[in-house]
Design an enzyme around this catalytic site. Sequence first.
Site, PDB file in Angstrom:
ATOM      1  N   ASP A 100       0.850  -1.182   0.000  1.00 53.94           N
ATOM      2  CA  ASP A 100       0.000   0.000   0.000  1.00 53.94           C
ATOM      3  C   ASP A 100       0.892   1.241   0.000  1.00 53.94           C
ATOM      4  O   ASP A 100       1.322   1.719   1.056  1.00 53.94           O
ATOM      5  CB  ASP A 100      -0.913  -0.027   1.222  1.00 53.94           C
ATOM      6  CG  ASP A 100      -2.102   0.913   1.089  1.00 53.94           C
ATOM      7  OD1 ASP A 100      -2.140   1.684   0.115  1.00 53.94           O
ATOM      8  OD2 ASP A 100      -2.980   0.865   1.963  1.00 53.94           O
ATOM      9  N   VAL A 101       1.190   1.741  -1.204  1.00 54.35           N
ATOM     10  CA  VAL A 101       2.063   2.902  -1.352  1.00 54.35           C
ATOM     11  C   VAL A 101       1.348   4.095  -1.976  1.00 54.35           C
ATOM     12  O   VAL A 101       1.809   5.231  -1.853  1.00 54.35           O
ATOM     13  CB  VAL A 101       3.323   2.559  -2.177  1.00 54.35           C
ATOM     14  CG1 VAL A 101       4.244   1.648  -1.411  1.00 54.35           C
ATOM     15  CG2 VAL A 101       2.954   1.924  -3.514  1.00 54.35           C
ATOM     16  N   LYS A 102       0.256   3.846  -2.701  1.00 48.89           N
ATOM     17  CA  LYS A 102      -0.548   4.908  -3.313  1.00 48.89           C
ATOM     18  C   LYS A 102       0.311   5.886  -4.108  1.00 48.89           C
ATOM     19  O   LYS A 102       0.138   7.099  -4.033  1.00 48.89           O
ATOM     20  CB  LYS A 102      -1.387   5.643  -2.268  1.00 48.89           C
ATOM     21  CG  LYS A 102      -2.399   4.753  -1.546  1.00 48.89           C
ATOM     22  CD  LYS A 102      -3.242   5.549  -0.580  1.00 48.89           C
ATOM     23  CE  LYS A 102      -4.290   4.679   0.085  1.00 48.89           C
ATOM     24  NZ  LYS A 102      -3.706   3.748   1.082  1.00 48.89           N
ATOM     25  N   ARG A 103       1.227   5.372  -4.912  1.00 50.44           N
ATOM     26  CA  ARG A 103       2.094   6.225  -5.704  1.00 50.44           C
ATOM     27  C   ARG A 103       1.387   6.680  -6.975  1.00 50.44           C
ATOM     28  O   ARG A 103       0.555   5.961  -7.532  1.00 50.44           O
ATOM     29  CB  ARG A 103       3.376   5.485  -6.077  1.00 50.44           C
ATOM     30  CG  ARG A 103       4.230   5.057  -4.890  1.00 50.44           C
ATOM     31  CD  ARG A 103       4.793   6.245  -4.128  1.00 50.44           C
ATOM     32  NE  ARG A 103       5.835   5.814  -3.221  1.00 50.44           N
ATOM     33  CZ  ARG A 103       5.733   5.787  -1.885  1.00 50.44           C
ATOM     34  NH1 ARG A 103       4.607   6.178  -1.322  1.00 50.44           N
ATOM     35  NH2 ARG A 103       6.747   5.395  -1.139  1.00 50.44           N
ATOM     36  N   THR A 130      -0.799  -0.369  -4.606  1.00 53.32           N
ATOM     37  CA  THR A 130      -1.876   0.605  -4.773  1.00 53.32           C
ATOM     38  C   THR A 130      -1.311   1.837  -5.468  1.00 53.32           C
ATOM     39  O   THR A 130      -0.174   2.245  -5.221  1.00 53.32           O
ATOM     40  CB  THR A 130      -2.491   0.997  -3.422  1.00 53.32           C
ATOM     41  OG1 THR A 130      -1.477   1.519  -2.562  1.00 53.32           O
ATOM     42  CG2 THR A 130      -3.165  -0.201  -2.769  1.00 53.32           C
TER      43      THR A 130
END
Length: 292
Positions: A100-103, A130
């Site tokens: 879960d890094v949401k880059r 993510t």
Amino acid sequence: MTGAEGAAHFGTRLAAAMQAHGPVCVGIDPHPGLLGQWGLADDVDGLRRFALGALDALGGRVAAVKPQSAFFERHGARGVAVLEEVLASARDASTLSVLDVKRGDIGSTMAGYADAYLRDGAPLAADAVTLSPYLGFESLRPALDLARRTGRGVFVLALTSNPEGAGVQHARTGAGSVAGQMVDGAAAENASVLAEGAGAGLGPVGLVVGATTGTAVRALGLDLAAVRGPLLAPGVGAQGAGAAELAEVFGDARAQVLASTSRGVLRAGPDPQALRDALAAAVDAARAALTS
């Protein structure tokens, strides 16, 4: 269980894991409050004992684990080294990892993020990551293409349950709502991947759709079933989403839902059996909510 050139893509592997272990992903979120509940200090040693303890208890018993990168990054280089250990341990336990890094970025920078998380042999390689698409869905192209080559997956933020998200995600343009453009983009990617294979099952491009988003899916006219990919759903169980809420949000797409939980399971630790019992309860609840 990261992919390799020519390996079965992430959607196929995730569907098999959900069938074997239930439609639940456990977030490994070592925030200070949970460390304290486990009797651990908020330092790198506490971080390592928490994260690896959770994985030791749950690895091989859950469809996927989802380490939240921020809680490792806050401890600096040594915290990121622990994250590398966690991802390696998940591979050793034959458990899928969703980092879960949401880059989200453009051009060479997005390619750098893709290389960090989706390249074979990368220290932080995960089975999926993510991604935030709010520089435009096509800004994610380097990650989409590399994930496709290496058998990995991505989960694109589409409809989140935080109040601030609606101002962006519900906004409408000439091409429809912003969230709808993310749904359409994921559907097109999966259609292309599935056309190369058997043409059935889940594609490797998933969406993050909050389980507590209520009537937004219907109000925006989103066809989540048409995505033909996994739907990562925070908010099931402890955050209040049960069978009625899941039916309202996901409708005919409930079979694609991977329910995400963190504290609902991890607060039972550090005893390994207590963690496994909490996972079993979460799986039972998710199965009941998603099939009712």
